[in-house]
Scaffold this motif. Structure first.
Motif, PDB file in Angstrom:
ATOM      1  N   LEU B  39     -17.819  -8.888  -9.196  1.00  0.00           N
ATOM      2  CA  LEU B  39     -16.873  -9.275 -10.252  1.00  0.00           C
ATOM      3  C   LEU B  39     -17.111 -10.719 -10.674  1.00  0.00           C
ATOM      4  O   LEU B  39     -17.111 -11.043 -11.861  1.00  0.00           O
ATOM      5  CB  LEU B  39     -15.432  -9.128  -9.746  1.00  0.00           C
ATOM      6  CG  LEU B  39     -14.862  -7.717  -9.653  1.00  0.00           C
ATOM      7  CD1 LEU B  39     -13.476  -7.746  -9.047  1.00  0.00           C
ATOM      8  CD2 LEU B  39     -14.804  -7.086 -11.032  1.00  0.00           C
ATOM      9  N   ASP B  57     -17.727 -11.797 -26.727  1.00  0.00           N
ATOM     10  CA  ASP B  57     -16.353 -12.024 -27.164  1.00  0.00           C
ATOM     11  C   ASP B  57     -15.608 -12.878 -26.142  1.00  0.00           C
ATOM     12  O   ASP B  57     -15.800 -12.706 -24.941  1.00  0.00           O
ATOM     13  CB  ASP B  57     -15.634 -10.687 -27.322  1.00  0.00           C
ATOM     14  CG  ASP B  57     -16.087  -9.965 -28.574  1.00  0.00           C
ATOM     15  OD1 ASP B  57     -16.648 -10.639 -29.450  1.00  0.00           O
ATOM     16  OD2 ASP B  57     -15.879  -8.748 -28.664  1.00  0.00           O
ATOM     17  N   HIS B  59     -12.515 -12.715 -25.394  1.00  0.00           N
ATOM     18  CA  HIS B  59     -11.609 -11.931 -24.550  1.00  0.00           C
ATOM     19  C   HIS B  59     -12.359 -11.203 -23.434  1.00  0.00           C
ATOM     20  O   HIS B  59     -11.803 -10.972 -22.370  1.00  0.00           O
ATOM     21  CB  HIS B  59     -10.776 -10.969 -25.403  1.00  0.00           C
ATOM     22  CG  HIS B  59     -11.567  -9.927 -26.122  1.00  0.00           C
ATOM     23  ND1 HIS B  59     -11.857 -10.023 -27.461  1.00  0.00           N
ATOM     24  CD2 HIS B  59     -12.132  -8.802 -25.687  1.00  0.00           C
ATOM     25  CE1 HIS B  59     -12.563  -8.974 -27.808  1.00  0.00           C
ATOM     26  NE2 HIS B  59     -12.745  -8.208 -26.762  1.00  0.00           N
ATOM     27  N   GLU B  60     -13.653 -10.888 -23.679  1.00  0.00           N
ATOM     28  CA  GLU B  60     -14.445 -10.274 -22.607  1.00  0.00           C
ATOM     29  C   GLU B  60     -14.567 -11.239 -21.430  1.00  0.00           C
ATOM     30  O   GLU B  60     -14.446 -10.844 -20.268  1.00  0.00           O
ATOM     31  CB  GLU B  60     -15.855  -9.933 -23.109  1.00  0.00           C
ATOM     32  CG  GLU B  60     -15.919  -8.983 -24.281  1.00  0.00           C
ATOM     33  CD  GLU B  60     -15.889  -7.536 -23.843  1.00  0.00           C
ATOM     34  OE1 GLU B  60     -15.772  -7.297 -22.642  1.00  0.00           O
ATOM     35  OE2 GLU B  60     -15.977  -6.658 -24.732  1.00  0.00           O
ATOM     36  N   LEU B  63     -11.213 -11.588 -19.657  1.00  0.00           N
ATOM     37  CA  LEU B  63     -10.925 -10.391 -18.856  1.00  0.00           C
ATOM     38  C   LEU B  63     -11.730 -10.405 -17.564  1.00  0.00           C
ATOM     39  O   LEU B  63     -11.198 -10.113 -16.491  1.00  0.00           O
ATOM     40  CB  LEU B  63     -11.269  -9.133 -19.655  1.00  0.00           C
ATOM     41  CG  LEU B  63     -10.190  -8.618 -20.592  1.00  0.00           C
ATOM     42  CD1 LEU B  63     -10.656  -7.372 -21.310  1.00  0.00           C
ATOM     43  CD2 LEU B  63      -8.936  -8.316 -19.809  1.00  0.00           C
ATOM     44  N   GLU B  66     -10.291 -12.920 -15.241  1.00  0.00           N
ATOM     45  CA  GLU B  66      -9.020 -12.463 -14.682  1.00  0.00           C
ATOM     46  C   GLU B  66      -9.251 -11.414 -13.593  1.00  0.00           C
ATOM     47  O   GLU B  66      -8.594 -11.426 -12.555  1.00  0.00           O
ATOM     48  CB  GLU B  66      -8.160 -11.896 -15.817  1.00  0.00           C
ATOM     49  CG  GLU B  66      -6.685 -11.819 -15.493  1.00  0.00           C
ATOM     50  CD  GLU B  66      -6.153 -13.119 -14.950  1.00  0.00           C
ATOM     51  OE1 GLU B  66      -5.558 -13.092 -13.871  1.00  0.00           O
ATOM     52  OE2 GLU B  66      -6.335 -14.181 -15.594  1.00  0.00           O
ATOM     53  N   LYS B  67     -10.221 -10.520 -13.846  1.00  0.00           N
ATOM     54  CA  LYS B  67     -10.555  -9.516 -12.843  1.00  0.00           C
ATOM     55  C   LYS B  67     -11.049 -10.182 -11.562  1.00  0.00           C
ATOM     56  O   LYS B  67     -10.651  -9.806 -10.462  1.00  0.00           O
ATOM     57  CB  LYS B  67     -11.662  -8.594 -13.374  1.00  0.00           C
ATOM     58  CG  LYS B  67     -11.156  -7.449 -14.212  1.00  0.00           C
ATOM     59  CD  LYS B  67     -12.327  -6.539 -14.541  1.00  0.00           C
ATOM     60  CE  LYS B  67     -11.976  -5.533 -15.598  1.00  0.00           C
ATOM     61  NZ  LYS B  67     -13.110  -4.729 -16.003  1.00  0.00           N
ATOM     62  N   ASN B  69     -10.426 -13.178 -10.564  1.00  0.00           N
ATOM     63  CA  ASN B  69      -9.295 -13.890  -9.965  1.00  0.00           C
ATOM     64  C   ASN B  69      -8.427 -12.947  -9.142  1.00  0.00           C
ATOM     65  O   ASN B  69      -8.110 -13.217  -7.986  1.00  0.00           O
ATOM     66  CB  ASN B  69      -8.487 -14.552 -11.091  1.00  0.00           C
ATOM     67  CG  ASN B  69      -7.288 -15.313 -10.573  1.00  0.00           C
ATOM     68  OD1 ASN B  69      -7.247 -15.665  -9.397  1.00  0.00           O
ATOM     69  ND2 ASN B  69      -6.318 -15.550 -11.433  1.00  0.00           N
ATOM     70  N   LEU B  70      -8.078 -11.791  -9.746  1.00  0.00           N
ATOM     71  CA  LEU B  70      -7.230 -10.814  -9.048  1.00  0.00           C
ATOM     72  C   LEU B  70      -7.944 -10.272  -7.813  1.00  0.00           C
ATOM     73  O   LEU B  70      -7.333 -10.125  -6.752  1.00  0.00           O
ATOM     74  CB  LEU B  70      -6.861  -9.672  -9.986  1.00  0.00           C
ATOM     75  CG  LEU B  70      -5.727  -9.981 -10.957  1.00  0.00           C
ATOM     76  CD1 LEU B  70      -5.531  -8.831 -11.922  1.00  0.00           C
ATOM     77  CD2 LEU B  70      -4.443 -10.260 -10.210  1.00  0.00           C
TER      78      LEU B  70
END
Lengths: 133, 94
Positions: B39, B57, B59-60, B63, B66-67, B69-70
């Motif tokens: 990831l 992009d 936002h890509e 995302l 964020e993935k 990070n989670l």
């Protein structure tokens, strides 16, 4: 990881809205373009959406399946224009500024809505990580 | 009273089941870490692409970040739980 795959639903919508935004921006830029490499005036671009199933996610995302070029034109009387025909009319793309601006706002709001959905999903994941803390 | 030395031959070796579960947990954790690193390398690649002016992009990138990070927070929580359980066992009165 189901939750992370669900990100792709809203992610696909963000990509689709960005492509729609590209089409709107092209239309606004070429409001009065009378000649193109393909010949004839610029043709209004329009995106067509279709459902898209991300692997692993339960929901259905969206994707742009086609970029249509509309073939409607309007004729404007302008005898001095180099592209005017024998009667003095110039063929221009049939683009309505008001329609494009409405589409633009709609694309921006849709993008925002999908970002909100993503934030909600992220918050849910964060809350889940707080279990037992 | 005779004090006997510790005879290695009389100590029962780690039985199959215990060894199996230890390696199971090890495998689980290794899988988790390798998934996490995938990831993070995804996020890294996208961020570098964006910085280099490739058609990525925004936002890509967000995302992917964020993935990552989670995923990292999940791994951290798993690690915390394991350490907690270990310390609980070490505190046992024998």
């Amino acid at each position: 990881m189901g939750l992370l795959d669900s990100f792709r639903i809203s992610g696909s919508a963000l990509t689709a809205e960005r492509l729609r935004m590209d089409a709107i921006a092209s239309n606004l830029a070429n409001l009065e373009t009378t000649r193109t490499p393909e010949g004839g005036p610029y043709r209004r671009q329009k995106v067509i959406f279709a459902p898209f199933k991300p692997p692993g996610a339960a929901g259905v995302g969206v994707q742009v399946t086609a970029l249509l070029s509309e073939g409607r034109f309007r004729r404007v009387y302008d005898p001095g224009h180099p592209d005017a025909d024998a009667d003095g009319f110039v063929t221009m793309p049939d683009i309505n500024l008001a329609t494009e601006m409405t589409d633009l706002l709609s694309a921006v709001r849709a993008y925002e809505a999908n970002v909100s959905a993503l934030s909600a999903l992220r918050q849910m994941a964060q809350r889940a990580l707080e279990i037992g803390r | 009273m005779r004090v006997e030395g510790i005879d290695a031959a009389r100590l029962s070796p780690l039985t199959g089941a215990a060894r199996q579960s230890a390696s199971d947990f090890g495998r689980l954790f290794t899988d988790l870490v390798s998934k996490l690193s995938a990831l993070e390398s995804d996020a890294d690649r996208l961020a570098q692409g964006l910085a280099a002016g490739e058609p990525v992009d925004i936002h890509e990138v967000m995302l992917a970040l964020e993935k990552a990070n989670l995923g990292f927070q999940l791994a951290l929580q798993v690690r915390n739980k394991v350490i907690e359980a270990y310390q609980e066992v070490m505190r046992l009165q024998l």
